[in-house]
Design an enzyme around this catalytic site. Structure first.
Site, PDB file in Angstrom:
ATOM      1  N   GLU A  69       0.702 -11.110  -2.847  1.00  0.00           N
ATOM      2  CA  GLU A  69       0.787  -9.645  -2.715  1.00  0.00           C
ATOM      3  C   GLU A  69      -0.645  -9.165  -2.558  1.00  0.00           C
ATOM      4  OE1 GLU A  69       3.444  -7.675  -2.687  1.00  0.00           O
ATOM      5  OE2 GLU A  69       5.067  -8.936  -3.453  1.00  0.00           O
ATOM      6  N   CYS A 107      -2.523  -0.357  -3.862  1.00  0.00           N
ATOM      7  CA  CYS A 107      -2.407  -1.200  -2.667  1.00  0.00           C
ATOM      8  C   CYS A 107      -1.702  -0.422  -1.556  1.00  0.00           C
ATOM      9  CB  CYS A 107      -1.660  -2.485  -2.988  1.00  0.00           C
ATOM     10  SG  CYS A 107      -0.111  -2.211  -3.828  1.00  0.00           S
TER      11      CYS A 107
HETATM   12  P1  NAD Z   1      -9.238  -9.119  -6.696  1.00  0.00           P
HETATM   13  O1  NAD Z   1      -8.816  -9.910  -5.521  1.00  0.00           O
HETATM   14  O2  NAD Z   1     -10.687  -8.924  -6.924  1.00  0.00           O
HETATM   15  O3  NAD Z   1      -8.671  -9.795  -8.037  1.00  0.00           O
HETATM   16  C1  NAD Z   1      -7.283  -9.932  -8.256  1.00  0.00           C
HETATM   17  C2  NAD Z   1      -7.040 -11.038  -9.260  1.00  0.00           C
HETATM   18  O4  NAD Z   1      -7.334 -12.290  -8.658  1.00  0.00           O
HETATM   19  C3  NAD Z   1      -7.920 -10.966 -10.510  1.00  0.00           C
HETATM   20  O5  NAD Z   1      -7.162 -11.382 -11.633  1.00  0.00           O
HETATM   21  C4  NAD Z   1      -9.021 -11.975 -10.197  1.00  0.00           C
HETATM   22  O6  NAD Z   1      -9.626 -12.512 -11.342  1.00  0.00           O
HETATM   23  C5  NAD Z   1      -8.215 -13.033  -9.472  1.00  0.00           C
HETATM   24  N1  NAD Z   1      -8.959 -13.934  -8.593  1.00  0.00           N
HETATM   25  C6  NAD Z   1      -9.836 -13.612  -7.614  1.00  0.00           C
HETATM   26  N2  NAD Z   1     -10.254 -14.710  -6.976  1.00  0.00           N
HETATM   27  C7  NAD Z   1      -9.618 -15.768  -7.557  1.00  0.00           C
HETATM   28  C8  NAD Z   1      -9.622 -17.174  -7.335  1.00  0.00           C
HETATM   29  N3  NAD Z   1     -10.374 -17.720  -6.391  1.00  0.00           N
HETATM   30  N4  NAD Z   1      -8.835 -17.958  -8.119  1.00  0.00           N
HETATM   31  C9  NAD Z   1      -8.062 -17.414  -9.082  1.00  0.00           C
HETATM   32  N5  NAD Z   1      -8.009 -16.080  -9.332  1.00  0.00           N
HETATM   33  C10 NAD Z   1      -8.781 -15.269  -8.571  1.00  0.00           C
HETATM   34  O7  NAD Z   1      -8.487  -7.709  -6.598  1.00  0.00           O
HETATM   35  P2  NAD Z   1      -8.650  -6.414  -7.505  1.00  0.00           P
HETATM   36  O8  NAD Z   1      -9.929  -5.732  -7.179  1.00  0.00           O
HETATM   37  O9  NAD Z   1      -8.344  -6.727  -8.922  1.00  0.00           O
HETATM   38  O10 NAD Z   1      -7.423  -5.518  -6.985  1.00  0.00           O
HETATM   39  C11 NAD Z   1      -7.476  -4.734  -5.822  1.00  0.00           C
HETATM   40  C12 NAD Z   1      -6.861  -5.463  -4.659  1.00  0.00           C
HETATM   41  O11 NAD Z   1      -5.538  -5.891  -4.988  1.00  0.00           O
HETATM   42  C13 NAD Z   1      -6.700  -4.571  -3.442  1.00  0.00           C
HETATM   43  O12 NAD Z   1      -6.994  -5.317  -2.292  1.00  0.00           O
HETATM   44  C14 NAD Z   1      -5.224  -4.185  -3.481  1.00  0.00           C
HETATM   45  O13 NAD Z   1      -4.700  -3.800  -2.233  1.00  0.00           O
HETATM   46  C15 NAD Z   1      -4.613  -5.449  -3.991  1.00  0.00           C
HETATM   47  N6  NAD Z   1      -3.308  -5.215  -4.591  1.00  0.00           N
HETATM   48  C16 NAD Z   1      -2.209  -5.599  -3.894  1.00  0.00           C
HETATM   49  C17 NAD Z   1      -0.950  -5.336  -4.407  1.00  0.00           C
HETATM   50  C18 NAD Z   1       0.281  -5.724  -3.657  1.00  0.00           C
HETATM   51  O14 NAD Z   1       1.348  -5.712  -4.256  1.00  0.00           O
HETATM   52  N7  NAD Z   1       0.203  -6.055  -2.389  1.00  0.00           N
HETATM   53  C19 NAD Z   1      -0.824  -4.705  -5.656  1.00  0.00           C
HETATM   54  C20 NAD Z   1      -1.981  -4.340  -6.344  1.00  0.00           C
HETATM   55  C21 NAD Z   1      -3.228  -4.603  -5.792  1.00  0.00           C
END
Ligand code: NAD
Length: 512
Positions: free
Chosen positions: A266, A300
């Site tokens: 997602e 998102c």
């Molecule tokens: P992010 O990608 O920085 O982090 C999200 C999660 O992934 C965190 O828990 C982070 O620690 C983890 N993470 C990142 N890289 C990783 C890796 N290599 N291995 C394991 N875990 C890893 O995102 P964010 O800033 O927390 O959230 C915002 C983003 O999330 C935006 O792009 C938004 O659109 C998206 N989002 C999407 C949805 C959806 O349902 N499509 C919902 C909410 C947020």
């Protein structure tokens, strides 16, 4: 814009509210000390400390979940549902407490923080019903006295990686269904939302204890993205459900695929709304402002691109700018505030950078964009939601900037509008405002919007758990909540049962 001065809470107020909420939620005090600082984007202050788990801790959590799975998978699904029923009741009872944590750690206004917890309660309701409906189909066999059936079995350990902006709802979307399906769940929340995670987990632990479910069903790991990779790489984790940026998906998905694990992604969106000349502009205006400025542009599904028919564009942009003028910005804890802070300084830097790029690419900032309340809250980052007119869908418009910026593009023909809607790499949410039935149906048709969510006369954000949620292209293709999403948490077996006493082979094959 109305920057509401005097709304920023005095130092220590938020921390005290958070401490009371954590206590009411039953969070173990031993988990409230450690190296990790939990900060609030509302003031920038430290709210509490928690441990920071290592990759070894993550592996130990997976071991616990893998062992617990061996007993949980044999518990009848409707009995498993009783755990989720109780969790939903506790979430209802503690809605305000959990909302306090969501508000303090993410900076959501009260009604949105409460709405996020309500979404958890709603998915619990759905999952409890689903616990009696994990059905497979029975099919006619081509062979006499034979029967074909499909059966669904629990998958194993599910790893949930969640994003900061929906710190608890996304976990519940996954966990309520996964636990009902007979899986166990290891949760790695976003680094900025550990307190929300502790509160949520404490309620699930309480529910498990009360209904006699095993404690090892739902280990929580407070691990950063580096330590969290243990969850991605461990072959005992059957499904990795990861919510976050496209960048994260690019790192996680290939690694899960390399070990033939399953991934439910997602990822980021770049959502558009088309406004046609026939639209009810009063209604469209409200839908646009909520979707573009709500949650300070940090959903998102936030509206990032507005595709307006040339004949109404000037008028609509003026009306949006005028509405933005009256939007109260300030601490989301203050009554009346509609726009809270950005999550971090990095988010503010990204917002400023995007606005500079937009201007360099021929754009004109017609409203907002500036930082406010910097003197009152130097450690926090409040910005005015921005409206930017763009000559074309330039490179900055193609990117998701996680801040309240809406780019306005104009169109002449509906074909052009659909092409603009689909002309980005992400494919999460989309909308059309029109009273023309043909346009609405075209938007929803195979040649219309290419997104996972396509709405008519409603904005791009604000989904209900009854509908499957997720998007196409770089958004990752995953679906959570709604309809048949439970199947993502189970494996399917096809059974052929022979009660004929003979052994006819399929397709008429003759052998011994
Ligand atoms: P992010 O990608 O920085 O982090 C999200 C999660 O992934 C965190 O828990 C982070 O620690 C983890 N993470 C990142 N890289 C990783 C890796 N290599 N291995 C394991 N875990 C890893 O995102 P964010 O800033 O927390 O959230 C915002 C983003 O999330 C935006 O792009 C938004 O659109 C998206 N989002 C999407 C949805 C959806 O349902 N499509 C919902 C909410 C947020």
């Amino acid at each position: 814009m109305t920057a509401l001065t005097g709304t920023i809470p005095a130092a220590g107020t938020l921390a005290a509210d958070v401490a009371a909420a954590l206590d009411a939620l039953g969070v173990d005090k031993a988990l409230l000390s450690g190296a990790h600082e939990c900060r609030s984007p509302i003031t920038g202050e430290v709210l509490a400390h928690t441990p920071e788990h290592t990759a070894a801790d993550v592996e130990a959590a997976i071991t616990t979940a893998a062992e617990t799975f061996l007993t949980w998978r044999d518990v009848p699904a409707p009995v498993r549902g009783q755990l989720i029923k109780r969790w939903g009741e506790l979430l209802t009872e503690h809605k305000e407490h959990l909302a306090t944590l969501v508000q303090a750690e993410v900076g959501k206004i009260r009604s949105e923080a409460l709405g996020e917890v309500q979404e958890m309660i709603d998915i619990c309701d759905l999952a409890v019903g689903q616990s009696r409906q994990l059905f497979g189909k029975t099919l006619p066999s081509e062979r006499p006295g034979h029967r074909l059936a499909e059966t669904w079995h629990p998958l194993g350990v599910v790893g949930v990686i969640s994003a900061f902006n929906f710190p608890v709802a996304v976990y519940a979307w996954n966990t309520a269904l996964a636990l009902v399906c007979g899986d166990t769940v290891v949760w790695k929340p976003a680094e900025t939302a550990y307190l929300c995670a502790l509160g949520t987990d404490a309620l699930l632990a309480k529910a498990a204890a009360e209904v006699g479910a095993p404690a090892g069903l739902h280990p929580l790991v407070l691990a950063d993205r580096v330590a969290g990779q243990a969850l991605v790489d461990d072959e005992r984790v059957a499904l990795v459900s990861a919510t976050g940026s496209v960048r994260m998906g690019r790192e996680v998905a290939p690694r899960v695929a390399a070990r033939f694990g399953r991934a439910l992604l997602e990822l980021g969106g770049n959502n558009a709304a088309i406004v046609a000349p026939s639209a009810d502009l009063d209604l469209a205006l409200r839908g646009i402002v909520f979707a573009a400025a709500g949650t300070a542009g940090q959903r998102c599904t936030t509206l990032r691109r507005l595709i307006v028919h040339r004949s109404i564009a000037d008028d609509l942009v003026k009306r949006i700018a005028a509405t933005y003028e009256g939007l109260p910005i300030g601490s989301p804890t203050a009554p009346g505030v509609l726009v809270g802070p950005l999550v971090s300084q990095a988010a503010y830097a990204a917002q400023q950078d995007a606005l500079e790029q937009a201007v360099a690419q021929g754009g004109e900032v017609v409203a907002g964009g500036k930082r406010v309340l910097a003197d009152e809250a130097p450690g926090a980052f409040y910005v005015e939601p921005a409206v930017v007119r763009m000559p074309a869908q330039t490179s900055v418009v193609q990117e998701e900037t996680f801040a309240p910026i809406v780019y306005v593009l104009t169109y002449d023909t509906f074909d052009e509008a659909i092409a603009l809607n689909n002309g980005v790499r992400q494919g999460l949410s989309s909308a059309v405002f029109t009273r023309d039935l043909e346009e609405a149906e075209r938007f929803l048709s195979a040649g219309g919007s290419d997104c996972g969510i396509a709405n008519v006369n409603i904005g791009t954000s604000g989904a209900e758990i009854g509908g499957a949620f997720g998007g196409e292209k770089e958004t990752g293709g995953g679906r959570e909540s709604g309809t048949d999403s439970w199947q993502a948490y189970m494996r399917r077996a096809t059974n052929t049962v022979n009660a004929s006493g003979q052994l006819p082979l399929a397709q008429g094959v003759e052998f011994v």
